[in-house]
Design an enzyme around this catalytic site. Structure first.
Site, PDB file in Angstrom:
ATOM      1  N   GLY A 293      77.714  31.561  42.795  1.00  0.00           N
ATOM      2  CA  GLY A 293      77.058  29.836  42.118  1.00  0.00           C
ATOM      3  C   GLY A 293      75.852  29.844  42.526  1.00  0.00           C
TER       4      GLY A 293
ATOM      5  N   ARG B  88      84.748  38.380  40.884  1.00  0.00           N
ATOM      6  CA  ARG B  88      83.701  39.714  40.297  1.00  0.00           C
ATOM      7  C   ARG B  88      83.188  39.661  41.082  1.00  0.00           C
ATOM      8  NH1 ARG B  88      82.919  35.027  36.121  1.00  0.00           N
ATOM      9  NH2 ARG B  88      84.887  35.219  35.871  1.00  0.00           N
TER      10      ARG B  88
ATOM     11  N   TYR C 112      86.994  16.890  37.819  1.00  0.00           N
ATOM     12  CA  TYR C 112      86.212  17.055  38.782  1.00  0.00           C
ATOM     13  C   TYR C 112      86.292  15.463  40.130  1.00  0.00           C
ATOM     14  CZ  TYR C 112      81.820  18.887  41.599  1.00  0.00           C
ATOM     15  OH  TYR C 112      81.247  19.601  42.231  1.00  0.00           O
TER      16      TYR C 112
END
Length: 312
Positions: free
Chosen positions: A12, A37, A143
């Site tokens: 990220g 991934r 969030y």
């Protein structure tokens, strides 16, 4: 003894730079990067990498045991704007990944956790200027709700089980090395890409929307420094306020024009405007500065210069 580090969500926006910096400090073999991934990126190719689902406790536990992990940096999360489109999954990912690492620390399988919180924990009723460390917190986004709940759980696990968990409330983060990741403050990253490529940018926030921001170099330094701090210096076990600069789209556009005179900005606020309006305009981070000597290096001028140099 060097710590043995596992970074969950290493591909990220923050994880990418954090992994590289930690590998420089502690040695490549001591920093295990992991993500959902395997991408063809520097993080994956420059050292140990494992595919892991942050929602799978058994996978995380297995990595911790195989690599004899001492410290976990949990960077996997769904950010503000993306989370609003998928609230149930955002809650699941942001909360259960945290429980997994808290429970591993409770079971004494790891020694230390870093978990990032955010200015999203604040809401429309929070004082907007110089937002205090302790204040009203009524977040209005998925969030923000997940981060506020996470802070409470971090403090609970510290108080009840003695877990060493450390956290900072990141402001908007600006970086040249990875593209924007779905946050409300991402205009301040995207604006540089568009300024260099197109000489113009349509901003999804209004011209005078002031928000707290930080250059990624400073954020990475803060993250590493809070984890290096002696345990007795960490007085807050929910999350520390962190600040560097606050500015509006008008102000960052003016700074960019000093380097790219033909640059033009227009405004077309979308659903992210409402999120931005609920957040602070500036942050009081005196607790972090006093407790573990936090200090930022970049302001708007030096950050703009550095961004344009790197992206050009």
């Amino acid at each position: 003894m060097n710590p043995k580090i596992l970074i969950i969500g290493a591909c990220g926006q923050i994880g990418t730079e954090l992994t590289q910096k930690l590998r420089k400090i502690y040695g490549t073999e001591n920093v295990i990067a992991s993500d959902i991934r395997k991408l063809n990126t520097d993080v994956v190719n420059s050292g140990p990498f494992e595919v892991v689902n942050a929602l799978d406790f058994n996978q995380i536990e297995h990595l911790v045991e195989v690599h004899q992990i001492t410290d976990v940096y949990l960077m996997a999360a769904l950010l503000s704007a993306t989370a609003e489109k998928n609230p149930a999954f955002a809650w699941d990912l942001n909360m259960n990944s945290l429980f997994h690492v808290l429970n591993l620390a409770k079971a004494k399988k790891i020694q230390k956790i870093f978990w990032p919180s955010s200015i999203a924990v604040f809401g429309p009723t929070t004082p907007k200027e110089n937002t205090p460390q302790y204040t009203v917190m009524e977040p209005s986004t998925v969030y923000g709700i997940s981060k506020q709940a996470g802070e409470r759980w971090c403090e609970y696990y510290h108080n009840i089980y003695g877990v060493d968990v450390r956290s900072i409330r990141y402001p908007g983060l600006i970086s040249w090395s990875t593209p924007p990741g779905g946050g409300t403050t991402d205009y301040a990253v995207d604006i540089f890409y568009k300024a260099i490529a197109d000489k113009k940018y349509e901003c999804f926030l209004s011209s005078e929307t002031k928000m707290p921001m930080m250059y990624m170099d400073d954020a990475i330094d803060a993250t590493i420094n809070i984890m290096k701090a002696p345990v007795e210096e960490i007085k807050i076990h929910s999350s520390y306020n962190l600040a560097a600069m606050s500015f509006t789209p008008t102000e960052i556009a003016a700074e960019i024009k000093k380097h790219i005179p033909e640059f033009e900005i227009t405004y077309n606020p979308d659903f992210r405007q409402k999120i931005a309006d609920s957040w602070p305009a500036s942050i009081d981070d005196s607790s972090a500065r006093e407790d573990w000597n936090w200090n930022h290096k970049f302001d708007l001028e030096s950050m703009t210069k550095d961004m344009i140099e790197h992206l050009s």
